[in-house]
Structure formats: C-alpha cells, structure tokens
Scaffold this motif. Structure first.
Motif, PDB file in Angstrom:
ATOM      1  N   THR A   1       0.835  -1.201   0.000  1.00 29.87           N
ATOM      2  CA  THR A   1       0.000   0.000   0.000  1.00 29.87           C
ATOM      3  C   THR A   1       0.868   1.249   0.000  1.00 29.87           C
ATOM      4  N   GLY A   2       2.038   1.171   0.653  1.00 30.19           N
ATOM      5  CA  GLY A   2       2.994   2.270   0.568  1.00 30.19           C
ATOM      6  C   GLY A   2       3.494   2.463  -0.855  1.00 30.19           C
ATOM      7  N   LEU A   3       3.817   1.358  -1.521  1.00 30.81           N
ATOM      8  CA  LEU A   3       4.268   1.436  -2.909  1.00 30.81           C
ATOM      9  C   LEU A   3       3.228   2.107  -3.793  1.00 30.81           C
ATOM     10  N   TRP A   4       1.984   1.693  -3.685  1.00 32.09           N
ATOM     11  CA  TRP A   4       0.931   2.251  -4.533  1.00 32.09           C
ATOM     12  C   TRP A   4       0.700   3.737  -4.231  1.00 32.09           C
ATOM     13  N   SER A   5       0.870   4.125  -2.977  1.00 35.89           N
ATOM     14  CA  SER A   5       0.663   5.525  -2.600  1.00 35.89           C
ATOM     15  C   SER A   5       1.798   6.410  -3.098  1.00 35.89           C
ATOM     16  N   TRP A   6       3.035   6.010  -2.820  1.00 36.49           N
ATOM     17  CA  TRP A   6       4.195   6.845  -3.144  1.00 36.49           C
ATOM     18  C   TRP A   6       4.470   6.890  -4.638  1.00 36.49           C
ATOM     19  N   ARG A   7       3.940   5.914  -5.366  1.00 32.57           N
ATOM     20  CA  ARG A   7       4.094   5.903  -6.826  1.00 32.57           C
ATOM     21  C   ARG A   7       3.602   7.210  -7.438  1.00 32.57           C
ATOM     22  N   ASP A   8       2.475   7.721  -6.959  1.00 31.54           N
ATOM     23  CA  ASP A   8       1.853   8.902  -7.549  1.00 31.54           C
ATOM     24  C   ASP A   8       2.335  10.213  -6.940  1.00 31.54           C
ATOM     25  N   GLU A   9       2.947  10.158  -5.760  1.00 29.65           N
ATOM     26  CA  GLU A   9       3.297  11.389  -5.051  1.00 29.65           C
ATOM     27  C   GLU A   9       4.631  11.951  -5.531  1.00 29.65           C
ATOM     28  N   ASP A  10       4.709  13.292  -5.607  1.00 35.99           N
ATOM     29  CA  ASP A  10       5.887  14.000  -6.113  1.00 35.99           C
ATOM     30  C   ASP A  10       6.226  13.599  -7.545  1.00 35.99           C
ATOM     31  N   GLY A  11       5.184  13.351  -8.328  1.00 33.91           N
ATOM     32  CA  GLY A  11       5.367  13.038  -9.738  1.00 33.91           C
ATOM     33  C   GLY A  11       5.406  11.545  -9.993  1.00 33.91           C
ATOM     34  N   ASP A  12       4.436  11.026 -10.794  1.00 39.76           N
ATOM     35  CA  ASP A  12       4.440   9.609 -11.118  1.00 39.76           C
ATOM     36  C   ASP A  12       5.330   9.346 -12.332  1.00 39.76           C
ATOM     37  N   GLU A  13       5.322   8.109 -12.824  1.00 40.16           N
ATOM     38  CA  GLU A  13       6.218   7.766 -13.939  1.00 40.16           C
ATOM     39  C   GLU A  13       5.873   8.521 -15.215  1.00 40.16           C
ATOM     40  N   SER A  14       4.597   8.829 -15.415  1.00 42.22           N
ATOM     41  CA  SER A  14       4.208   9.575 -16.616  1.00 42.22           C
ATOM     42  C   SER A  14       4.758  10.994 -16.578  1.00 42.22           C
ATOM     43  N   TYR A  15       4.674  11.622 -15.410  1.00 41.62           N
ATOM     44  CA  TYR A  15       5.161  13.000 -15.270  1.00 41.62           C
ATOM     45  C   TYR A  15       6.656  13.078 -15.545  1.00 41.62           C
ATOM     46  N   TRP A  16       7.437  12.220 -14.888  1.00 43.69           N
ATOM     47  CA  TRP A  16       8.896  12.307 -15.032  1.00 43.69           C
ATOM     48  C   TRP A  16       9.360  11.772 -16.380  1.00 43.69           C
ATOM     49  N   SER A  17       8.674  10.775 -16.923  1.00 40.88           N
ATOM     50  CA  SER A  17       9.038  10.271 -18.247  1.00 40.88           C
ATOM     51  C   SER A  17       8.802  11.334 -19.317  1.00 40.88           C
ATOM     52  N   ALA A  18       7.714  12.080 -19.171  1.00 39.66           N
ATOM     53  CA  ALA A  18       7.435  13.154 -20.125  1.00 39.66           C
ATOM     54  C   ALA A  18       8.513  14.227 -20.062  1.00 39.66           C
ATOM     55  N   ARG A  19       8.974  14.555 -18.851  1.00 43.36           N
ATOM     56  CA  ARG A  19      10.044  15.552 -18.724  1.00 43.36           C
ATOM     57  C   ARG A  19      11.345  15.041 -19.341  1.00 43.36           C
ATOM     58  N   LEU A  20      11.627  13.771 -19.131  1.00 41.21           N
ATOM     59  CA  LEU A  20      12.818  13.185 -19.745  1.00 41.21           C
ATOM     60  C   LEU A  20      12.712  13.224 -21.262  1.00 41.21           C
ATOM     61  N   GLY A  21      11.539  12.879 -21.769  1.00 43.12           N
ATOM     62  CA  GLY A  21      11.346  12.872 -23.213  1.00 43.12           C
ATOM     63  C   GLY A  21      11.465  14.248 -23.822  1.00 43.12           C
ATOM     64  N   ARG A  22      10.866  15.245 -23.171  1.00 43.75           N
ATOM     65  CA  ARG A  22      10.960  16.615 -23.691  1.00 43.75           C
ATOM     66  C   ARG A  22      12.401  17.106 -23.707  1.00 43.75           C
ATOM     67  N   SER A  23      13.152  16.742 -22.680  1.00 42.57           N
ATOM     68  CA  SER A  23      14.552  17.150 -22.631  1.00 42.57           C
ATOM     69  C   SER A  23      15.352  16.509 -23.754  1.00 42.57           C
ATOM     70  N   ALA A  24      15.128  15.214 -23.983  1.00 44.33           N
ATOM     71  CA  ALA A  24      15.858  14.510 -25.038  1.00 44.33           C
ATOM     72  C   ALA A  24      15.542  15.105 -26.408  1.00 44.33           C
ATOM     73  N   VAL A  25      14.267  15.439 -26.639  1.00 50.47           N
ATOM     74  CA  VAL A  25      13.877  16.022 -27.927  1.00 50.47           C
ATOM     75  C   VAL A  25      14.492  17.412 -28.090  1.00 50.47           C
ATOM     76  N   ALA A  26      14.469  18.188 -26.999  1.00 50.55           N
ATOM     77  CA  ALA A  26      15.011  19.548 -27.073  1.00 50.55           C
ATOM     78  C   ALA A  26      16.507  19.546 -27.339  1.00 50.55           C
ATOM     79  N   GLU A  27      17.205  18.570 -26.769  1.00 56.48           N
ATOM     80  CA  GLU A  27      18.654  18.504 -26.937  1.00 56.48           C
ATOM     81  C   GLU A  27      19.046  18.006 -28.326  1.00 56.48           C
ATOM     82  N   GLY A  28      18.152  17.283 -28.987  1.00 58.38           N
ATOM     83  CA  GLY A  28      18.458  16.759 -30.309  1.00 58.38           C
ATOM     84  C   GLY A  28      18.973  15.333 -30.242  1.00 58.38           C
ATOM     85  N   PRO A  29      18.906  14.601 -31.359  1.00 52.46           N
ATOM     86  CA  PRO A  29      19.282  13.175 -31.371  1.00 52.46           C
ATOM     87  C   PRO A  29      20.742  12.940 -31.013  1.00 52.46           C
TER      88      PRO A  29
END
Length: 283
Positions: free
Chosen positions: A244-272
């Motif tokens: 239950t801790g795992l399921w709760s903390w997964r969403d708090e302070d940014g879930d995988e979708s939030y941080w993955s999107a930031r990683l993706g935007r950074s990679a695209v902005a920096e170029g291939p």
C-alpha cells in the motif's frame, strides 16, 4: 516525509518548527499591498512582499495539523512561505497506506512580508528533485521489504511436501522480483550520489530514478502478492503495509508519466546527437 529532507540544502533562514511541505502550482498569488504602477494588472507590483493567496493545496502530508511550507511561483518568481492550516478550510484525507494527506483550501490567505522568502529558480528545482528522490527512496525501501517478506514466505510455506521456493515457476518469479527491486535501488543510489555532487544539475538521473521507481511498483506488488497468495492481502499481513505504501508513493511528487514526459521533452530539445550523452551522463 520530513521537510528537512527537501530543504536541507537550500540555506534558508527559517524558524525552528515542525513543518510539512507542498510544491504547489495553480495558486492565484498577488501582492496584498499593490504599488501604484501602470505596468501590468493590479497586484503585479507591491509596496512590500506581503502576499494574498487563493487556491488549493492538494494531498499535503499531515496538512491539517502542521505548518505547511509552500514552494510555488509568486508574482516576481519562486517563493517559499508558511501556511497555518487553522486559517484554511481543511478537507482531511489519507492515501492508500493510511498516511494523512489533507487538502487545504485558501481564500485570500494573507502572508505577511516577513514570512515570504524569495528563492531562486535553481533552489526551487532542487527542492522538487529532493522531494522526488526522497519518495523514490521510500519506494526502494518498500521494494526491499517485499523481497524480504516474499523470500521468507516461499521458504517456509510447504506445498506438496516441499517449500514453495523449490518450485521452478516460483523461483522464476522470485528472480524477477529481486531483479526489479535491484533496478529501483540502483537507480535511486546513483541519483542520490549525483544529486549530492551536482545539486539541481542532477535532474536527469533523479527524474530517471523516480520514473523507474514508480513504473516498477506494479510489477513488484504483483509478484509479491502472487507468491503470497490471498494471505498477503489481509490486514494481519506485513506485506500489505509495504505494497500500500508502494501504490501511494508511486503517484506522489510526480508519477512515472510525469517524469518520463520531462525526460522525453529534454531529449527532444537537446536533439538526437545529445541522447547518448544524456543516457551515459557525459552531457
């Protein structure tokens, strides 16, 4: 989570007290004492730093009973200020783990000038990273607890005359559980070292660690409960507290979708050409 974990390295002169924290967006903030100016709408400039704040602080850890340090974007840049829950409308709540997560509604909440601490964008970014990494560390520790409890259960539980851990299918699932846990712990340890050395410049490994930790929750919880059987879901089972801790903390302070999107935007902005440098840490 202690506010010390999040703000330990911001070097702010704060009163000694017990705090919780909230990194907030979507608040309406203006100067409470507007300065006479023709530039911008009323409240854009102030005679001092006194603020008037309206909006919602969602899912604040123990927000009903503790002073809340709010980090947000103010009229002139990032700011930090305390909020007294007794001056707000509080909606009590909990997360799946039963930890208090209260929602505070602010309506024209006035923050005195002496309580408003302007911070730099770099300090705000580092606070966000430290909050995310602290949450990822909690996930890593709960994952290790799942491995410990599952290994003990499969070693002691006997079916058809031998322990569960002697069955090939169980061995395979246990190996996958240990592998997923090691992946999370390795990512968190690497991010912690990078954050210690580089501060807010370490956002890439921290983002990757929180994204991986949150993404691994489903597999870790699935295997642990599958190998425990129905007993793992009972209130008497210690596994329930870990998952239950795992399921709760997964969403708090940014879930995988939030941080993955930031990683993706950074990679695209920096170029291939920069992607390999980002992945290897040689950027």
């Amino acid at each position: 989570m202690s506010i010390d974990t999040v703000l330990a390295h911001l070097e702010l002169d704060l009163p000694e007290d017990t705090f919780t924290y909230c990194l907030a967006d979507g608040l309406t903030i203006a100067y409470a004492r507007p300065a006479a100016s023709q530039i911008g709408p009323p409240g854009t400039l102030g005679t001092d730093n006194t603020l008037r704040v309206s909006g919602t602080l969602p899912r604040v850890p123990d927000g009903a009973n503790t002073t809340v340090l709010v980090l947000t974007q103010g009229p002139a840049g990032p700011v930090l200020f305390p909020v007294d829950p007794s001056r707000t409308t509080v909606v009590p709540g909990t997360n799946l783990a039963g930890e208090p997560r209260d929602t505070l509604h602010l309506s024209s909440y006035e923050v005195d000038s002496c309580l408003v601490h302007p911070i730099t964008p770099r300090q705000y970014a580092e606070a966000e990273l430290r909050a995310a990494l602290a949450r990822a560390r909690l996930i890593a520790e709960a994952a290790e607890r799942c491995v410990e409890l599952t290994s003990a259960h499969t070693s002691s539980r006997v079916q058809f005359g031998r322990p569960l851990s002697h069955f090939q299918a169980v061995k395979q699932e246990e190996a996958r559980l240990i592998e997923e846990c090691a992946l999370v712990c390795g990512a968190v340890d690497a991010a912690a070292e990078s954050l210690r050395l580089h501060g807010s410049d370490a956002w890439f490994p921290v983002a990757a660690a929180k994204a991986q930790a949150s993404a691994s929750v489903a597999e870790i919880a699935r295997i642990s409960h599958q190998l425990h059987g129905a007993i793992g879901f009972t209130e008497l089972s210690p596994l329930r507290y870990a998952t239950t801790g795992l399921w709760s903390w997964r969403d708090e302070d940014g879930d995988e979708s939030y941080w993955s999107a930031r990683l993706g935007r950074s990679a695209v902005a920096e170029g291939p050409d920069a992607l390999w440098s980002l992945l290897t840490g040689t950027a």
